[in-house]
Design an enzyme around this catalytic site. Sequence first.
Site, PDB file in Angstrom:
ATOM      1  N   GLY A 273      -1.392  -5.535 -13.848  1.00 31.98           N
ATOM      2  CA  GLY A 273      -2.290  -4.177 -13.612  1.00 31.98           C
ATOM      3  C   GLY A 273      -1.266  -3.307 -13.147  1.00 31.98           C
ATOM      4  O   GLY A 273      -0.870  -2.265 -13.629  1.00 31.98           O
ATOM      5  N   TYR A 314      -5.883  -1.920   3.147  1.00 29.38           N
ATOM      6  CA  TYR A 314      -4.783  -3.158   3.384  1.00 29.38           C
ATOM      7  C   TYR A 314      -3.596  -2.503   4.176  1.00 29.38           C
ATOM      8  O   TYR A 314      -2.447  -3.133   3.935  1.00 29.38           O
ATOM      9  CB  TYR A 314      -4.234  -3.382   1.664  1.00 29.38           C
ATOM     10  CG  TYR A 314      -5.239  -3.371   0.638  1.00 29.38           C
ATOM     11  CD1 TYR A 314      -6.250  -4.714   0.445  1.00 29.38           C
ATOM     12  CD2 TYR A 314      -5.284  -2.419  -0.391  1.00 29.38           C
ATOM     13  CE1 TYR A 314      -6.908  -4.573  -0.439  1.00 29.38           C
ATOM     14  CE2 TYR A 314      -6.355  -2.740  -1.451  1.00 29.38           C
ATOM     15  CZ  TYR A 314      -6.995  -3.928  -1.389  1.00 29.38           C
ATOM     16  OH  TYR A 314      -7.941  -3.957  -2.634  1.00 29.38           O
ATOM     17  N   CYS A 344     -15.473  11.090   7.882  1.00 33.73           N
ATOM     18  CA  CYS A 344     -15.987  10.639   9.314  1.00 33.73           C
ATOM     19  C   CYS A 344     -15.622   9.586   9.806  1.00 33.73           C
ATOM     20  O   CYS A 344     -16.632   8.923  10.559  1.00 33.73           O
ATOM     21  CB  CYS A 344     -17.129  11.495   9.479  1.00 33.73           C
ATOM     22  SG  CYS A 344     -18.458  10.478   8.574  1.00 33.73           S
ATOM     23  N   TYR A 373      -5.069   1.229  -8.814  1.00 32.95           N
ATOM     24  CA  TYR A 373      -5.921   0.863  -7.528  1.00 32.95           C
ATOM     25  C   TYR A 373      -6.265   2.270  -6.675  1.00 32.95           C
ATOM     26  O   TYR A 373      -6.226   2.105  -5.461  1.00 32.95           O
ATOM     27  CB  TYR A 373      -5.587  -0.244  -6.793  1.00 32.95           C
ATOM     28  CG  TYR A 373      -5.417  -1.489  -7.642  1.00 32.95           C
ATOM     29  CD1 TYR A 373      -6.283  -2.046  -8.187  1.00 32.95           C
ATOM     30  CD2 TYR A 373      -4.059  -2.080  -7.961  1.00 32.95           C
ATOM     31  CE1 TYR A 373      -6.210  -3.371  -8.955  1.00 32.95           C
ATOM     32  CE2 TYR A 373      -3.818  -3.078  -8.567  1.00 32.95           C
ATOM     33  CZ  TYR A 373      -4.983  -3.793  -9.176  1.00 32.95           C
ATOM     34  OH  TYR A 373      -4.734  -4.731  -9.734  1.00 32.95           O
TER      35      TYR A 373
HETATM   36  N1  LLP Z   1      -5.690 -10.726 -13.239  1.00 32.56           N
HETATM   37  C1  LLP Z   1      -6.583 -11.070 -12.383  1.00 32.56           C
HETATM   38  C2  LLP Z   1      -7.573 -12.041 -12.616  1.00 32.56           C
HETATM   39  C3  LLP Z   1      -6.773 -10.214 -11.121  1.00 32.56           C
HETATM   40  O1  LLP Z   1      -7.788 -10.463 -10.498  1.00 32.56           O
HETATM   41  C4  LLP Z   1      -5.872  -9.253 -10.891  1.00 32.56           C
HETATM   42  C5  LLP Z   1      -5.823  -8.414  -9.582  1.00 32.56           C
HETATM   43  C6  LLP Z   1      -4.963  -9.016 -11.850  1.00 32.56           C
HETATM   44  C7  LLP Z   1      -4.720  -9.709 -13.008  1.00 32.56           C
HETATM   45  C8  LLP Z   1      -3.754  -7.905 -11.872  1.00 32.56           C
HETATM   46  O2  LLP Z   1      -2.712  -8.032 -10.630  1.00 32.56           O
HETATM   47  P1  LLP Z   1      -1.755  -6.968 -10.399  1.00 32.56           P
HETATM   48  O3  LLP Z   1      -0.753  -7.150 -11.549  1.00 32.56           O
HETATM   49  O4  LLP Z   1      -2.174  -5.680 -10.550  1.00 32.56           O
HETATM   50  O5  LLP Z   1      -1.315  -7.399  -9.280  1.00 32.56           O
HETATM   51  N2  LLP Z   1      -6.712  -3.484  -4.949  1.00 32.56           N
HETATM   52  C9  LLP Z   1      -5.719  -4.247  -4.576  1.00 32.56           C
HETATM   53  C10 LLP Z   1      -5.150  -5.049  -5.612  1.00 32.56           C
HETATM   54  C11 LLP Z   1      -6.117  -6.090  -6.060  1.00 32.56           C
HETATM   55  C12 LLP Z   1      -5.878  -6.811  -7.033  1.00 32.56           C
HETATM   56  C13 LLP Z   1      -7.035  -7.904  -7.587  1.00 32.56           C
HETATM   57  N3  LLP Z   1      -6.776  -8.611  -8.791  1.00 32.56           N
HETATM   58  C14 LLP Z   1      -4.497  -3.266  -4.062  1.00 32.56           C
HETATM   59  O6  LLP Z   1      -4.795  -2.204  -4.183  1.00 32.56           O
HETATM   60  O7  LLP Z   1      -3.451  -3.640  -3.744  1.00 32.56           O
END
Ligand code: LLP
Length: 416
Positions: A273, A314, A344, A373
């Site tokens: 992602g 985070y 606020c 994100y």
């Molecule tokens: N597949 C699954 C099952 C997931 O839960 C996630 C992300 C991905 C793929 C993609 O992961 P990536 O390639 O984006 O690392 N909000 C957080 C990140 C949360 C990720 C949750 N799951 C942030 O802003 O760092």
Amino acid sequence: MSEYYSVKTSFYGKHCPHDLVKRFGSPVYIYNERIFRERCREMAGLVSYPNFRANYSIKANSNLELLKIAREEGMLVDAMSPGEIYVLEAAGYQANEIFYISNNVSAEEMKFAVDRGILVSIDSLSQLKLFGRINPGGKVAVRFNPGIGAGHHEKVMTAGKKTKFGVNMDFVSEVKGILKEYDLKLAGINQHIGSLFLEGNAYLESVNSILSIAKQFEDLEFVDLGGGFGIPYHKQEGQERLDLSMLGESLTKLLLQWSEQYGKNVLFKIEPGRYIAAECGALLGTVHAIKQNYGTNYVGTDMGFNVLARPVMYDSHHDIEVYKNSDISGANEEMVANIVGNICESGDIIARGRRLQKVEEGDILGVMDAGAYGYSMASNYNNRLRPAEVLIRESGEAVLIRKRDTLEDLIRNFII
Ligand code: LLP
């Protein structure tokens, strides 16, 4: 300005951040189509194993226009909710291109995917039984937890011994029992160990683990290795990129060796992602106030944590670029300040103790690498409006791809 990363990558193309804000309002998310496409291609070409596909994990950014581009780039997709499935359908995705990775969902939600012919990944023995009751004789995938996690923060480690995700890898025989009981066909297994790694060891280790699970099942169609590929958020300090060619080579070797033993060129998938969306996006906001409170400088902006939650949630770092309102004032001066939003809560801090070119009211700040994100975690907290999203096309044109919320949106669902 010339050493800015956005200049090196020609992020804004022919547009100047001040003009973009004048045209589309502030704050605003700006995306760059060329960069988004480049990242899709890098992920799709990660390995030279012959049967390989990259899934774009749309939780990072599900803007419809970006999803259409991802589809043009040949990306498959995963979805985490019926809402994500709905948006994917609107972007033109077909059922066989979508993988629904469910986690603690209701029977209705499972049916939502099953009725559409979308393959569902199941996250626990109890949900596998539920799936069996809903869709006996059907095809299913199971998410395993390989016992190894990785990630930039405890909250985003999605495998390992302390998380809610996946089926414990010791439960293979229980999984087999349930598959048999409901006559289910296991199409594939998947994992996701966590988000944001910048060196590949933990990922490779987890791939070894999932392959050791995979070989215990016969005739799998695919194994999905998960996402988590990191991007360097500290570019201003010269942070290195994830070495994709080294990781790709090691992965290719592993996958070739394994499939030879397995006796079949199983489809291998990854589900990135962040890697695809983060660097194609910047958040632009306006400086409205400068103040000093008991010795600390504050730069007050319109970028509260309703717009970008990552720093608050985070302690995430985003590089910040200053786009001065006038070239003359403060060009060579610096300051150290907390850059804050307009929510606020005193935790509403985008960057703490950041050294910057001296900032004044009316300057624009660019919060870099905010494409993943960012908008997808934005909210209406404090009844603030979520910002607009703008795409700088490969042709150079800047187009609005999502309107800013309106005040009417805030009361749309009330029953009056
Ligand atoms: N597949 C699954 C099952 C997931 O839960 C996630 C992300 C991905 C793929 C993609 O992961 P990536 O390639 O984006 O690392 N909000 C957080 C990140 C949360 C990720 C949750 N799951 C942030 O802003 O760092």
